[in-house]
Design a protein around this motif. Structure first.
Motif, PDB file in Angstrom:
ATOM      1  N   ASP A 207      18.279  12.801 -18.221  1.00 17.92           N
ATOM      2  CA  ASP A 207      18.669  11.481 -18.699  1.00 17.92           C
ATOM      3  C   ASP A 207      17.668  10.399 -18.309  1.00 17.92           C
ATOM      4  O   ASP A 207      17.609   9.335 -18.936  1.00 17.92           O
ATOM      5  N   GLN A 208      16.882  10.662 -17.269  1.00 13.66           N
ATOM      6  CA  GLN A 208      15.973   9.627 -16.781  1.00 13.66           C
ATOM      7  C   GLN A 208      14.762   9.408 -17.688  1.00 13.66           C
ATOM      8  O   GLN A 208      14.088   8.382 -17.571  1.00 13.66           O
ATOM      9  N   PHE A 209      14.488  10.334 -18.602  1.00 11.42           N
ATOM     10  CA  PHE A 209      13.380  10.109 -19.525  1.00 11.42           C
ATOM     11  C   PHE A 209      13.659   8.907 -20.425  1.00 11.42           C
ATOM     12  O   PHE A 209      12.778   8.080 -20.664  1.00 11.42           O
ATOM     13  N   LEU A 216       9.539   1.244 -19.100  1.00 17.01           N
ATOM     14  CA  LEU A 216       8.116   1.092 -19.385  1.00 17.01           C
ATOM     15  C   LEU A 216       7.869   0.097 -20.519  1.00 17.01           C
ATOM     16  O   LEU A 216       6.829  -0.573 -20.548  1.00 17.01           O
ATOM     17  N   ALA A 217       8.813  -0.004 -21.437  1.00 14.94           N
ATOM     18  CA  ALA A 217       8.651  -0.946 -22.550  1.00 14.94           C
ATOM     19  C   ALA A 217       8.619  -2.389 -22.068  1.00 14.94           C
ATOM     20  O   ALA A 217       8.051  -3.260 -22.745  1.00 14.94           O
ATOM     21  N   GLY A 218       9.201  -2.655 -20.908  1.00 14.55           N
ATOM     22  CA  GLY A 218       9.229  -4.020 -20.394  1.00 14.55           C
ATOM     23  C   GLY A 218       8.244  -4.284 -19.276  1.00 14.55           C
ATOM     24  O   GLY A 218       8.340  -5.321 -18.596  1.00 14.55           O
ATOM     25  N   LEU A 219       7.277  -3.389 -19.063  1.00 17.90           N
ATOM     26  CA  LEU A 219       6.327  -3.552 -17.967  1.00 17.90           C
ATOM     27  C   LEU A 219       5.474  -4.809 -18.135  1.00 17.90           C
ATOM     28  O   LEU A 219       5.056  -5.150 -19.236  1.00 17.90           O
ATOM     29  N   LYS A 220       5.173  -5.444 -17.017  1.00 20.08           N
ATOM     30  CA  LYS A 220       4.162  -6.501 -16.994  1.00 20.08           C
ATOM     31  C   LYS A 220       2.769  -5.878 -16.916  1.00 20.08           C
ATOM     32  O   LYS A 220       1.792  -6.454 -17.378  1.00 20.08           O
ATOM     33  N   GLY A 221       2.670  -4.715 -16.283  1.00 17.84           N
ATOM     34  CA  GLY A 221       1.404  -4.019 -16.152  1.00 17.84           C
ATOM     35  C   GLY A 221       1.222  -2.992 -17.252  1.00 17.84           C
ATOM     36  O   GLY A 221       1.779  -3.123 -18.340  1.00 17.84           O
ATOM     37  N   PRO A 231       9.184  18.008 -28.948  1.00 18.29           N
ATOM     38  CA  PRO A 231       9.710  17.058 -29.931  1.00 18.29           C
ATOM     39  C   PRO A 231      10.571  15.975 -29.273  1.00 18.29           C
ATOM     40  O   PRO A 231      10.532  14.800 -29.680  1.00 18.29           O
ATOM     41  N   GLU A 232      11.333  16.372 -28.249  1.00 14.58           N
ATOM     42  CA  GLU A 232      12.194  15.399 -27.571  1.00 14.58           C
ATOM     43  C   GLU A 232      11.357  14.326 -26.861  1.00 14.58           C
ATOM     44  O   GLU A 232      11.723  13.145 -26.838  1.00 14.58           O
ATOM     45  N   VAL A 233      10.243  14.749 -26.280  1.00 13.88           N
ATOM     46  CA  VAL A 233       9.362  13.796 -25.596  1.00 13.88           C
ATOM     47  C   VAL A 233       8.768  12.816 -26.595  1.00 13.88           C
ATOM     48  O   VAL A 233       8.737  11.601 -26.359  1.00 13.88           O
ATOM     49  N   ARG A 234       8.299  13.328 -27.725  1.00 12.76           N
ATOM     50  CA  ARG A 234       7.723  12.453 -28.749  1.00 12.76           C
ATOM     51  C   ARG A 234       8.755  11.470 -29.288  1.00 12.76           C
ATOM     52  O   ARG A 234       8.419  10.307 -29.595  1.00 12.76           O
ATOM     53  N   GLU A 235       9.999  11.909 -29.398  1.00 12.33           N
ATOM     54  CA  GLU A 235      11.045  11.016 -29.892  1.00 12.33           C
ATOM     55  C   GLU A 235      11.372   9.937 -28.867  1.00 12.33           C
ATOM     56  O   GLU A 235      11.484   8.752 -29.201  1.00 12.33           O
ATOM     57  N   ILE A 236      11.531  10.329 -27.612  1.00 10.61           N
ATOM     58  CA  ILE A 236      11.908   9.367 -26.576  1.00 10.61           C
ATOM     59  C   ILE A 236      10.833   8.297 -26.392  1.00 10.61           C
ATOM     60  O   ILE A 236      11.144   7.114 -26.206  1.00 10.61           O
TER      61      ILE A 236
END
Length: 267
Positions: A207-209, A216-221, A231-236
């Motif tokens: 679930d942590q992925f 990560l979408a909200g990172l300042k860096g 496929p699951e990684v590419r989707e997430i």
């Protein structure tokens, strides 16, 4: 604005093998890290430092982290007590009986230095660098897997490299939140998808992925994330740049099983 002026450093061998280590991709990842402007470098899943120790330049601030208490304790002992730790490992040798005995020892009954020495011994001798389900590994094509002189050399080199590094023992998300800022670069090397339990119970789950992609979408860096190509990684992580890379899995980089991984980046 942040500085892109980095200090040259010597590379260091990781002190022990580690399942999922980045031996085959380290050069490519290190080049990408070096090409990414940053003045703070941070690794939430440092493991045995397969990428960290192979980097050739460092910014003014470096932070490493692992949620495993065994890993965090080892790194702290390497940095602060390299001499005494070296003495504890100096007379150890490859022994199946000693391997089996130390596997049965509860690490919480040991001192920090004894615990670190035990961890090094087990990881150096564990087949495939496994953390869970360890079995005694034997080399039939070269010297014994545990050589105390080599261990001592690696420990002292690691101690010098870690002198100015902050070492944490936090959940990955808390670590990222604590050190995120403009100019920060996170190299993320979480457990592979469908291999979440390989490093111990309660350290990471599937679930942590999704939570990772959101944070990560909200990172300042900025971040660089390496994972197996699923496929699951590419989707997430579809919102980010995804580069497919070819590698192979096997013991000490000699395996013949071709594999695909992805390097995911966000700027």
């Amino acid at each position: 604005m942040f500085s892109t002026s980095h200090t040259p450093v010597s590379t260091v061998r990781p002190v022990a093998p580690w399942i999922g280590g980045k031996r085959n991709l380290a050069r490519r990842l290190c080049a990408l890290i070096e090409a990414t402007p940053h003045d703070l470098y941070a690794e939430p899943f440092v493991g045995m430092g397969g990428v960290f120790f192979r980097r050739r330049r460092r910014p003014k601030c470096e932070m490493i982290n692992d949620y495993s208490g065994e890993v965090a304790n080892l790194f702290r002992c390497m940095r602060a007590h390299a001499g005494p730790l070296t003495e504890l490992t100096a007379w150890t040798f490859s022994s199946r009986d000693e391997f089996d005995r130390l596997r049965r020892v509860d690490p919480t009954t040991l001192t920090d230095l004894q615990r670190a020495a035990r961890f090094i011994f087990l990881q150096r001798l564990a087949f495939g660098g496994k953390v869970r389900g360890q079995s005694f590994g034997v080399r039939t094509d070269g010297p014994a897997r545990y050589r105390s002189s080599q261990v001592s050399e690696d420990l002292l080199a690691a101690a010098r490299r870690l002198e100015a590094v902050t070492i944490e023992n936090l959940d990955w998300s808390a670590f990222v939140a604590r050190y995120d800022r403009p100019g920060a670069l996170f190299y993320m090397d979480p457990p592979y998808f469908a291999c979440e339990g390989d490093y111990g119970d309660g350290l990471f789950n599937r679930d942590q992925f999704g939570a990772m992609a959101e944070q990560l979408a909200g990172l300042k860096g900025r971040f660089i994330l390496s994972l197996n190509d699923r496929p699951e990684v590419r989707e997430i992580f579809a919102a980010f740049d995804i580069e497919e890379v070819s590698t192979h899995y096997g013991l000490a980089g000699r395996g013949s099983q071709v594999a695909r991984e992805v390097i995911i980046t966000g700027r």
